[in-house]
Design a protein around this motif. Structure first.
Motif, PDB file in Angstrom:
ATOM      1  N   ALA A 108      51.668 -30.977  96.362  1.00 26.96           N
ATOM      2  CA  ALA A 108      51.284 -31.521  94.914  1.00 26.96           C
ATOM      3  C   ALA A 108      52.705 -31.988  94.250  1.00 26.96           C
ATOM      4  O   ALA A 108      52.839 -32.787  93.258  1.00 26.96           O
ATOM      5  CB  ALA A 108      50.310 -31.096  94.219  1.00 26.96           C
ATOM      6  N   GLY A 109      54.199 -30.682  94.507  1.00 25.19           N
ATOM      7  CA  GLY A 109      55.044 -31.429  94.185  1.00 25.19           C
ATOM      8  C   GLY A 109      55.169 -30.576  92.521  1.00 25.19           C
ATOM      9  O   GLY A 109      53.949 -29.779  92.264  1.00 25.19           O
ATOM     10  N   SER A 110      56.007 -30.624  91.669  1.00 23.32           N
ATOM     11  CA  SER A 110      56.773 -30.541  90.412  1.00 23.32           C
ATOM     12  C   SER A 110      55.878 -31.045  89.008  1.00 23.32           C
ATOM     13  O   SER A 110      56.025 -29.667  88.131  1.00 23.32           O
ATOM     14  CB  SER A 110      57.826 -29.578  90.561  1.00 23.32           C
ATOM     15  OG  SER A 110      58.494 -30.865  90.322  1.00 23.32           O
ATOM     16  N   SER A 111      55.496 -32.032  89.500  1.00 22.66           N
ATOM     17  CA  SER A 111      55.441 -32.039  87.790  1.00 22.66           C
ATOM     18  C   SER A 111      56.300 -32.670  87.041  1.00 22.66           C
ATOM     19  O   SER A 111      57.025 -32.556  87.136  1.00 22.66           O
ATOM     20  CB  SER A 111      53.905 -31.971  86.968  1.00 22.66           C
ATOM     21  OG  SER A 111      52.812 -32.083  86.046  1.00 22.66           O
ATOM     22  N   ALA A 112      56.254 -31.537  85.636  1.00 23.10           N
ATOM     23  CA  ALA A 112      57.023 -31.614  84.725  1.00 23.10           C
ATOM     24  C   ALA A 112      58.282 -29.952  84.775  1.00 23.10           C
ATOM     25  O   ALA A 112      58.330 -29.596  83.564  1.00 23.10           O
ATOM     26  CB  ALA A 112      56.381 -32.472  83.595  1.00 23.10           C
ATOM     27  N   CYS A 113      57.613 -29.447  85.388  1.00 26.95           N
ATOM     28  CA  CYS A 113      57.920 -27.968  85.441  1.00 26.95           C
ATOM     29  C   CYS A 113      59.320 -28.290  85.753  1.00 26.95           C
ATOM     30  O   CYS A 113      60.070 -27.105  85.743  1.00 26.95           O
ATOM     31  CB  CYS A 113      57.207 -27.612  86.608  1.00 26.95           C
ATOM     32  SG  CYS A 113      55.733 -26.764  86.383  1.00 26.95           S
ATOM     33  N   PHE A 114      60.140 -29.059  85.795  1.00 23.90           N
ATOM     34  CA  PHE A 114      61.348 -29.110  86.051  1.00 23.90           C
ATOM     35  C   PHE A 114      62.480 -29.784  86.287  1.00 23.90           C
ATOM     36  O   PHE A 114      63.923 -30.352  86.665  1.00 23.90           O
ATOM     37  CB  PHE A 114      61.691 -28.459  87.923  1.00 23.90           C
ATOM     38  CG  PHE A 114      61.763 -27.196  88.354  1.00 23.90           C
ATOM     39  CD1 PHE A 114      62.378 -25.839  87.722  1.00 23.90           C
ATOM     40  CD2 PHE A 114      60.006 -27.011  89.734  1.00 23.90           C
ATOM     41  CE1 PHE A 114      61.199 -25.059  88.753  1.00 23.90           C
ATOM     42  CE2 PHE A 114      59.690 -25.566  89.646  1.00 23.90           C
ATOM     43  CZ  PHE A 114      60.241 -24.727  89.262  1.00 23.90           C
ATOM     44  N   GLY A 115      61.116 -30.157  84.916  1.00 26.44           N
ATOM     45  CA  GLY A 115      62.931 -31.950  84.755  1.00 26.44           C
ATOM     46  C   GLY A 115      62.348 -32.615  85.197  1.00 26.44           C
ATOM     47  O   GLY A 115      61.440 -33.696  85.746  1.00 26.44           O
ATOM     48  N   PRO A 116      63.335 -33.971  84.599  1.00 29.86           N
ATOM     49  CA  PRO A 116      63.129 -35.036  84.934  1.00 29.86           C
ATOM     50  C   PRO A 116      63.693 -35.879  85.950  1.00 29.86           C
ATOM     51  O   PRO A 116      62.710 -37.317  86.631  1.00 29.86           O
ATOM     52  CB  PRO A 116      63.985 -36.303  83.991  1.00 29.86           C
ATOM     53  CG  PRO A 116      65.567 -35.331  83.513  1.00 29.86           C
ATOM     54  CD  PRO A 116      64.115 -34.264  84.173  1.00 29.86           C
ATOM     55  N   THR A 117      64.311 -35.155  87.201  1.00 34.00           N
ATOM     56  CA  THR A 117      64.637 -35.841  88.329  1.00 34.00           C
ATOM     57  C   THR A 117      63.192 -35.428  89.105  1.00 34.00           C
ATOM     58  O   THR A 117      63.298 -35.476  90.826  1.00 34.00           O
ATOM     59  CB  THR A 117      65.483 -35.436  89.286  1.00 34.00           C
ATOM     60  OG1 THR A 117      65.794 -33.033  88.663  1.00 34.00           O
ATOM     61  CG2 THR A 117      66.851 -35.432  87.762  1.00 34.00           C
ATOM     62  N   LEU A 118      62.593 -34.846  89.203  1.00 36.90           N
ATOM     63  CA  LEU A 118      61.408 -34.511  89.703  1.00 36.90           C
ATOM     64  C   LEU A 118      59.865 -34.982  89.117  1.00 36.90           C
ATOM     65  O   LEU A 118      59.677 -35.849  87.748  1.00 36.90           O
ATOM     66  CB  LEU A 118      61.250 -32.468  89.799  1.00 36.90           C
ATOM     67  CG  LEU A 118      62.195 -32.230  90.642  1.00 36.90           C
ATOM     68  CD1 LEU A 118      62.191 -31.066  91.175  1.00 36.90           C
ATOM     69  CD2 LEU A 118      62.236 -32.355  92.508  1.00 36.90           C
ATOM     70  N   GLY A 119      58.678 -34.552  89.979  1.00 35.45           N
ATOM     71  CA  GLY A 119      57.245 -35.417  89.551  1.00 35.45           C
ATOM     72  C   GLY A 119      56.268 -36.472  89.834  1.00 35.45           C
ATOM     73  O   GLY A 119      56.015 -36.760  88.961  1.00 35.45           O
ATOM     74  N   GLN A 120      57.391 -36.934  90.531  1.00 40.60           N
ATOM     75  CA  GLN A 120      57.342 -37.864  91.163  1.00 40.60           C
ATOM     76  C   GLN A 120      55.925 -38.127  92.010  1.00 40.60           C
ATOM     77  O   GLN A 120      55.661 -39.975  92.269  1.00 40.60           O
ATOM     78  CB  GLN A 120      58.474 -39.371  91.749  1.00 40.60           C
ATOM     79  CG  GLN A 120      59.045 -38.924  90.362  1.00 40.60           C
ATOM     80  CD  GLN A 120      59.018 -39.373  89.423  1.00 40.60           C
ATOM     81  OE1 GLN A 120      58.273 -41.164  88.701  1.00 40.60           O
ATOM     82  NE2 GLN A 120      58.597 -38.764  88.366  1.00 40.60           N
TER      83      GLN A 120
END
Length: 328
Positions: A108-120
């Motif tokens: 399901a990906g990383s959501s907001a756990c690791f900053g703005p380059t992820l979570g899409q």
């Protein structure tokens, strides 16, 4: 006015007009556009539609790799035109599988756990033509935050309200044991807390059910034991008609190094020796059986084949093409 003077006047006028056009064109030139297109890619595996969903990227330092000297690591990366001095850009991918009877999200990906380059993942799932409400099954390769945080929003609510969440029993026992995690030093608890928070809304609504390695989870989708990276890391073999794909999670993190030498491990491996052994076995199988591979940390869309070469193994990425069973 002489003929020569008239000619120079005309040339001066043409030059002035041309300069004006150039200046006007430059003034109207739009700014460079920095955004990319939506991060999804679609193909068929037999009758199964597989959509790769780009979560984004993170940057990993080569010092996280063990089993190879740093100068040799940099040599392998340089041969692939990867500048690793400031870290290696590493993709995070999830995969949506439409079987005709189920809509299955793998990781399901990383959501907001690791900053703005992820979570899409959620954004790109919607861009691909589906909605989170459409997903009925979520299969987790493992419960690391870059795979599990995308299960819940910032309020702790399930992003996929109609989905049954499934992870291996061994990974669930390891990451979701609150007594065990509370006994750890504070700096080691973060991964456990993020996994527990992400899974919580599914547990609370009785939509979390662990599986055992080797189980056929849905028709044509079998969990394969690929532990080592985590205690219960699983991969999922999709079989439809005469086509197959292994969605292998984190079997490989750094394709520039670990294909050349599968014994190289990464700091995030819970059992590095077992992770290396698993990787070697999976690569051998992928070469022998020629099935598609979908990797969470391969360059997007993360889909391709594995072949042997003089140094070890090599990644052959899929080409962009029509969405059909003949896409291979």
């Amino acid at each position: 006015m002489s003929m020569i003077s008239a000619r120079w006047s005309r040339l001066a006028l043409v030059a002035a007009v041309s300069a004006g056009w150039v200046a006007a064109a430059q003034a109207e030139l739009p700014a460079q556009q920095q955004e990319q297109a939506s991060g999804w890619f679609r193909m068929m595996v037999g009758e199964y539609e597989v959509t790769a969903l780009y979560d984004g990227y993170t940057t990993l330092d080569t010092s996280l790799l063990s089993g190879m000297e740093q100068d040799e690591i940099l040599r392998h990366l340089d041969a692939l035109f990867i500048d690793a001095e400031s870290g290696v850009q590493t993709a995070v991918n999830a995969f949506l599988v439409h079987t005709g009877e189920n809509l299955v999200l793998v990781d399901a990906g990383s959501s907001a756990c690791f900053g703005p380059t992820l979570g899409q993942v959620e954004k790109n799932l919607r861009a691909s033509g589906y909605a989170p409400e459409d997903v009925d099954t979520i299969l987790m390769t493992h419960l690391h935050p870059d795979h599990v945080c995308g299960l819940a929003d910032e309020n702790g609510d399930a992003i996929y309200p109609n989905a049954e969440l499934r992870a291996s029993q061994d990974d669930a026992d390891f990451w979701l044991d609150k007594e065990r995690s509370q006994a750890l030093p504070e700096e080691q608890r973060a991964f456990f807390t993020m996994a527990q928070d992400a899974v919580a809304p599914y547990q609370e609504s009785d939509r979390f059910s662990p599986f055992e390695q080797g189980d056929e989870l849905l028709m044509g989708i079998v969990a394969q034991d690929t532990h080592g990276h985590t205690p219960g890391h699983a991969s999922f073999m999709l079989n439809s008609d005469d086509d197959s794909m292994l969605v292998w999670g984190d079997v490989v993190h750094n394709y520039g190094v670990q294909f050349a030498d599968p014994s190289v491990t990464i700091e995030f491996d819970s059992d590095p020796e077992q992770a290396a052994s698993t990787r070697q076995a999976v690569l051998e199988s992928a070469v022998a059986d020629k099935y598609w591979v979908a990797g969470a940390h391969m360059p997007f869309p993360g889909i391709g084949h594995i072949v042997e070469d003089s140094e070890g193994y090599r990644w052959l990425p899929i080409e962009f093409g029509p969405v059909s069973s003949d896409s291979e």
